[in-house]
Design a protein around this motif. Structure first.
Motif, short mmCIF file in Angstrom:
data_model
loop_
_atom_site.label_atom_id
_atom_site.label_comp_id
_atom_site.label_asym_id
_atom_site.label_seq_id
_atom_site.Cartn_x
_atom_site.Cartn_y
_atom_site.Cartn_z
N THR A 157 38.27 26.56 28.89
CA THR A 157 37.15 27.13 29.68
C THR A 157 37.51 26.69 31.02
O THR A 157 36.86 27.39 31.74
CB THR A 157 36.23 26.41 29.04
N ALA A 161 26.25 17.19 36.55
CA ALA A 161 26.73 18.60 36.52
C ALA A 161 26.93 19.00 34.91
O ALA A 161 27.65 18.17 34.23
CB ALA A 161 27.81 19.13 37.01
N GLY A 162 26.59 19.96 34.33
CA GLY A 162 26.89 20.42 32.84
C GLY A 162 28.17 20.68 32.62
O GLY A 162 28.94 21.01 33.54
N PHE A 163 28.57 21.04 31.42
CA PHE A 163 29.84 21.08 30.97
C PHE A 163 30.14 22.71 31.08
O PHE A 163 31.24 23.10 31.59
CB PHE A 163 30.06 20.65 29.51
N PHE A 164 29.34 23.44 30.70
CA PHE A 164 29.62 24.81 30.71
C PHE A 164 28.60 25.63 31.47
O PHE A 164 28.00 26.60 30.60
CB PHE A 164 29.77 25.41 29.28
N ASN A 224 35.54 19.90 34.21
CA ASN A 224 34.96 18.63 34.41
C ASN A 224 35.19 17.73 33.15
O ASN A 224 34.66 16.63 32.84
CB ASN A 224 33.43 18.78 34.55
#
Lengths: 790, 316
Positions: free
Chosen positions: A543, A594-597, A536
């Motif tokens: 990642t 939505a989060g990054f990780f 994202n």
């Protein structure tokens, strides 16, 4: 019957039929063999052999092998390759014959005119949207910090867009960074980035050829939607020991190649390592006692090949590369009674390991086979370790804690490919492969030892095992002098967690020769991609996670049509124009918020599946020969996405929707000692999501946010960053030396120091006013590199 | 330090390293000249009077205070377009009617103020969906510190067939009591007494492994478990059926009453509340995707939406 056994049966049947066909054609004779570089023995991929009498010809494959079946009569052959001296040969053909040719490069033959043939190939071949990348161009064009980069040269081609400032990610015809099949010696590379995407993993010195395919994909390729970047490593000089290398500002590299047994066994070893850590470590260490840290990456390419006979050859090649970032902080309390020390180490690392064992075997003058076993893995890990040692009551007590996160993907595959040349008007390829995937979508490992008890825990996602297969057949059919068609089909399947997906992908591309200078081409390709990349940020972070399709997340599909025209112009110029339309389904996009990780087990909850389409036109004006050579590319395109639950179901532009994209890449040779390179790029700004207004939200009874405000976003990717443009200049100074030659390369990246946007955010100025703030990474950056050859 | 935090620290350190030569500058913002729009915020429920707040939007980087619109003209019409009532300004940009809303009805609001043109929106009040039944069971807490102090709450809902329904469920802790020894001021002795707590409804943080709730989650799930204060779900997976839902309190003291509040929302109200929830969740995270907050005001911004609520009180 399982898909695998169906695949094997299909291949055996095909071989049987082809063998019958071969024996049925008796009145012709076949010339076959290899076309190689006279100086190095390297295969000349794409070299042509042409018979003037019959008007028939053939093209050497990825291993330099060709096969040309002609009437048993006298023949007049021309063997040519761009940048090499053309050879002519006349002989009487009264039976099958093996003829291998060694062509001499232009550099070796002073005063000999070299015939340009690349444009002939462009007109001749049925395939479109395909560009052979000149490695000479890669080496002579100026680049960031002087680090030659194949992917950054590819970014300069029409239809290909770069992502963020300085990054080597590529976006082809509206596709995502995961939709490029990057092959190194036929093995897929899962993460082609070093240093968060600022450099690619490909060491140019180790590469023999690079081909980019943007559309009209031949049936032999599959598994990705948007492009194929097929790179072949050098086989190793089979004539003599040879080396080259370079010493730059941030990295150095060295390649050595040569024969182990002359003309039979050769090797190539190439390595590259950065020394940012060595240069910056003294500064980091000076920040305090016990503080240490750094970053480096390295690559190692190696290849060895052995020729058992003219019919049998074995190759073993490998790539291993890794990035490593580390920090360390230690502390000691020097109390005489109770000394205490503690150390904290943290780091992150990622890398690819790739291997291929390949066996070329020529069954007969018309049937070439290639059997390959491959291994490809990508892993990412981040972790920290804390250790302490203390003395209590005269006893030394050690304790430690470590936490580590691991993710990655690993493939084992076996594949077999055949080239069959029944007559000069047909070139058939068929084959199949099986791939065993192991996905590791994220495992956390925690280990603790407090001096008394030891705890070791792993949690997170389980490994996922998947099976993929494909089989294909295609025929490059010269219908008559005007028409040539490449038609085929690629059939693939994927099985994971008891869920199976199949895909039938027809491919066709054709060429109509209007006259000897102009060709019109058109193509259609249906592509399927089983793997998804979760990312994202879009900047190629390590990642980014490869995941298989699931019950809910289906494989990505694409349909692409393209049409174009190629024309040779006077003075070694050529021009091509292509228009395309690409429709994509089952694309993934992160949901709002939505989060990054996030934990990889829940990735399905963070993404939405939807569709996208891209259309546009690409213009390429090129000059391949002469003192001044290079190209100007222009792309006009539109790329959109639509997801049911993103942007309230409305269409929105893709992040890398770029209306205008212009690239100018030129080199000029003043003399044998001096050449210069110029690169200028311009691109419409990337689309980002920013609030343009703010307003009060609904406040109800007990609402904690009474009177609070929200930023209003009209649409996803509603705001355009400022346009991107940049000028790079470079000069190469060559000189012959006692040992060989050397080149000093001086470069200016971003010569007029344009502040190109890397990202935007809101901040306050000194007066307290809120302002939109732009971060630009690279101002004018000079570079110098010393290159040598021996 | 957990893994993501560690990664972020390393990433930030890397970014700092990379950005040693980075340049930062203020640039022109096209939103600077965005024309303010009239903002209407109003949610209506059965047997409650209509009330809205009127204000206007400002450009995102405009640092001036958003002022309520006190000179507005606001009227409500029913689903047939018939006039229902005119709302009166009661201060601070708030307008109220004397008419109450009714279940199943559709209402349109039309508002204007000063130079702003008229804006409007239409929505309805869905039927009240009662909680058919509920029960509880003690549960293991996900936090080992709390041992077995968790509480599973189950409730059953009968979804009507043939219509698309949208729900929100929340649990409040409202009042309760406990028995303790207190000093009798007259005798100075400690005696057993009942201590009553009345702290008003406080929304509790919940978790669930309920598959319907998980399938509707916006990605705030972790390890197959969903966390939050409000769970949003539709009847997409159980249309026309009776379904039992599970919620979990990671820690429950056992001394306060619990209220399960089930909101049957119009699609607009549901989307608004859901996107606001997501907006708050991701606020301040530079790596998360920006959130679009739903609006249904034509010609303006804000929300005009209906809902109805039912509840069940679990007394202890």
């Amino acid at each position: 019957m399982s898909p695998d056994s169906r695949c094997i049966r299909f291949l055996l049947s095909a071989i049987f039929i082809l063998t019958l066909l071969t024996s049925a054609i008796g009145q012709n004779a076949t010339i076959s063999g290899h076309i190689t570089d006279a100086a190095t023995g390297e295969a000349l991929i794409g070299a042509t052999i042409y018979d003037f009498k019959s008007g028939k010809g053939a093209v050497a494959n990825n291993y330099g092998f060709y096969s040309l079946t002609l009437p048993a009569d006298s023949v007049s052959l021309r063997i040519s390759y761009v940048g090499y001296q053309t050879q002519n040969e006349k002989r009487k053909l009264d039976g099958n014959v093996v003829l291998s040719f060694e062509l001499s490069g232009s550099a070796m033959l002073e005063g000999v005119e070299v015939v340009a043939t690349q444009n002939d190939n462009e007109l001749e071949r049925s395939q479109m949207s395909t560009i052979e990348i000149s490695l000479d161009k890669v080496k002579s064009l100026p680049v960031l910090l002087g680090e030659r980069d194949v992917l950054k040269t590819i970014q300069l081609l029409p239809g290909v867009q770069s992502g963020m400032e300085g990054a080597s990610g590529i976006y082809v015809r509206g596709g995502g960074p995961d939709q490029n099949l990057i092959l190194l010696d036929g093995v897929p590379v899962y993460n082609a980035n070093h240093l968060f995407g600022f450099f690619s993993i490909f060491n140019t010195d180790a590469i023999n050829s690079v081909r980019l395919i943007k559309g009209g994909f031949p049936a032999e390729y599959g598994g990705r939607l948007s492009s194929v970047i097929d790179m072949r490593m050098k086989e190793g000089n089979s004539k003599k020991i040879h080396g080259e290398g370079g010493i730059g500002l941030i990295a150095s590299r060295l390649t050595i190649e040569g024969p182990i047994i002359k003309d039979k066994t050769s090797f190539m070893v190439s390595g590259r390592r950065t020394y940012i850590d060595v240069l910056t470590r003294p500064i980091i260490r000076s920040q305090g006692e016990g503080i240490d840290g750094g970053y480096y990456f390295y690559d190692l390419n190696a290849k060895v090949n052995h020729k058992f006979s003219d019919r049998s050859r074995l190759f073993l090649s490998g790539y291993f590369g890794r990035d490593r970032f580390f920090v360390k902080d230690s502390y000691s309390a020097r109390s005489a009674q109770e000394p205490y020390t503690e150390t904290l180490e943290a780091g992150l690392g990622w890398g690819n390991a790739i291997g291929a064992l390949r066996w070329n075997y020529i069954f007969g003058p018309r049937l070439f086979s290639n059997t390959t076993l491959t291994y490809s893995s990508y892993d990412f890990n981040v972790g920290s370790q804390f250790e302490s040692e203390r003395v209590e009551n005269g006893q030394t007590i050690n304790s430690s804690q470590s936490i580590e996160y691991l993710s990655g993907i690993r493939d084992w595959s076996a594949k077999i490919d055949f080239n069959y040349f029944p007559d000069p008007d047909h070139s058939v390829k068929f084959g199949g492969a099986y791939i065993y995937h192991t996905f590791n979508p994220g495992i956390n490992r925690f280990e603790e030892n407090d001096g008394v008890a030891r705890q070791d825990t792993s949690f997170g996602s389980n490994r996922i095992f998947a099976h993929e297969f494909y089989t294909y057949i295609e025929d490059d059919w010269r219908i008559n002098e005007k028409f040539k068609v490449n038609g085929g089909v690629h059939i693939s399947g994927f099985s994971v967690n008891s869920k199976e997906y199949f895909s039938f992908q027809p491919r066709v591309s054709g060429r109509y020769l209007v006259n000897n200078r102009t060709a019109v081409k058109a193509s259609y390709a249906h592509m399927a991609q089983f793997l998804h990349l979760l990312t994202n940020t879009g900047i190629g972070l390590p990642t980014d996670l490869w995941v298989p399709p699931t019950e809910n997340i289906k494989p990505q599909l694409a349909h692409q049509v393209a049409a174009g025209v190629v024309r040779d112009l006077p003075a070694d110029f050529s021009v091509s124009f292509e228009a395309y339309y690409k429709y994509m389904e089952n694309l993934l996009e992160y949901r709002d918020g939505a989060g990054f990780f996030g934990n990889a087990t829940d990735w399905q909850g963070q993404v939405e599946s939807g569709r996208g389409w891209s259309y546009g036109g690409e213009l390429l004006l090129e000059k391949k020969m002469g003192k001044t050579s290079g190209w100007i590319g222009y792309t006009l395109s539109w790329t959109n996405r639509q997801f049911e639950n993103i942007n309230f179901g409305e269409v929105f532009p893709y992040r890398y929707d770029r209306r205008h994209d212009i690239s100018l890449a030129l080199t000029h040779t003043f003399s044998e000692r001096v050449d210069v390179g110029i690169v200028w790029v311009y691109g419409t700004g990337n689309a980002v999501t920013l609030p343009l207004e703010r307003y009060r939200r609904l406040s109800g009874s007990g609402d904690f946010f009474r009177g609070a405000e929200v930023g209003h976003i009209e649409s996803r990717n509603n705001y355009r960053m400022p346009a991107y443009h940049r000028l790079d200049l470079g000069v190469n100074l060559h000189k012959e030396t006692r040992y060989g030659s050397r080149t000093w390369s001086f470069g200016l990246y971003n010569a007029y120091s344009r502040q190109n946007p890397f990202f935007l955010y809101f901040s306050n100025d000194r007066e307290g006013n809120q302002r939109l703030t732009q971060v630009a990474l690279f101002p004018l950056i000079p570079s110098v590199m010393y290159n040598f050859r021996f | 330090m957990n893994t993501p935090t560690l990664f972020f620290r390393i990433l930030i350190a890397s970014a700092l390293l990379l950005s040693t030569g980075a340049c930062t500058k203020f640039i022109d913002f096209e939103g600077e000249d965005s024309t303010p729009r009239l903002v209407v915020n109003g949610a209506f429920q059965p047997d409650s009077v209509f009330e809205i707040e009127l204000s206007n939007s400002l450009g995102f980087i405009d640092i001036s205070q958003i002022q309520p619109r006190t000179d507005g003209s606001v009227a409500v019409y029913d689903g047939n377009g018939s006039f229902v009532d005119s709302l009166t300004h009661i201060g601070d940009g708030r307008y109220r009617s004397n008419v109450t809303a009714a279940v199943g009805n559709t209402y349109t609001v039309r508002a204007s103020s000063g130079a702003f043109g008229e804006v409007s929106a239409t929505d309805y009040i869905p039927d009240i969906m009662p909680i058919d039944s509920w029960d509880t069971a003690s549960a293991a807490s996900s936090d080992p510190f709390f041992d077995n102090s968790g509480l599973d709450i189950f409730f059953t809902l009968s979804d009507p067939a043939g219509s698309e329904n949208f729900y929100m469920v929340e649990v409040f802790e409202s009042a309760g009591y406990y028995i303790d020894y207190v000093m009798d001021p007259s005798t100075g002795e400690f005696v057993q007494d009942t201590i009553y707590l009345d702290f008003g409804p406080q929304k509790l943080y919940l978790s669930t492994t309920d598959q319907v709730l998980l399938s509707e989650a916006d990605g705030f799930a972790d390890g197959g478990e969903l966390y939050g204060e409000t769970f949003f779900f539709s009847d997409r997976l159980f249309n026309g059926n009776i379904r039992r839902f599970q919620l979990r309190l990671d820690y429950y003291s056992g001394i306060a009453n619990l209220e399960i509040r089930l909101t049957s929302a119009s699609q607009s109200y549901w989307r608004y509340r859901r996107t606001i929830d997501r907006y708050d969740y991701s606020s301040g995270d530079p790596f998360s995707e920006p959130v679009q907050v739903f609006t249904n005001i034509e010609g303006g911004l804000g929300i005009w939406a209906g809902f109805s609520a039912s509840s069940a009180v679990i007394e202890f």
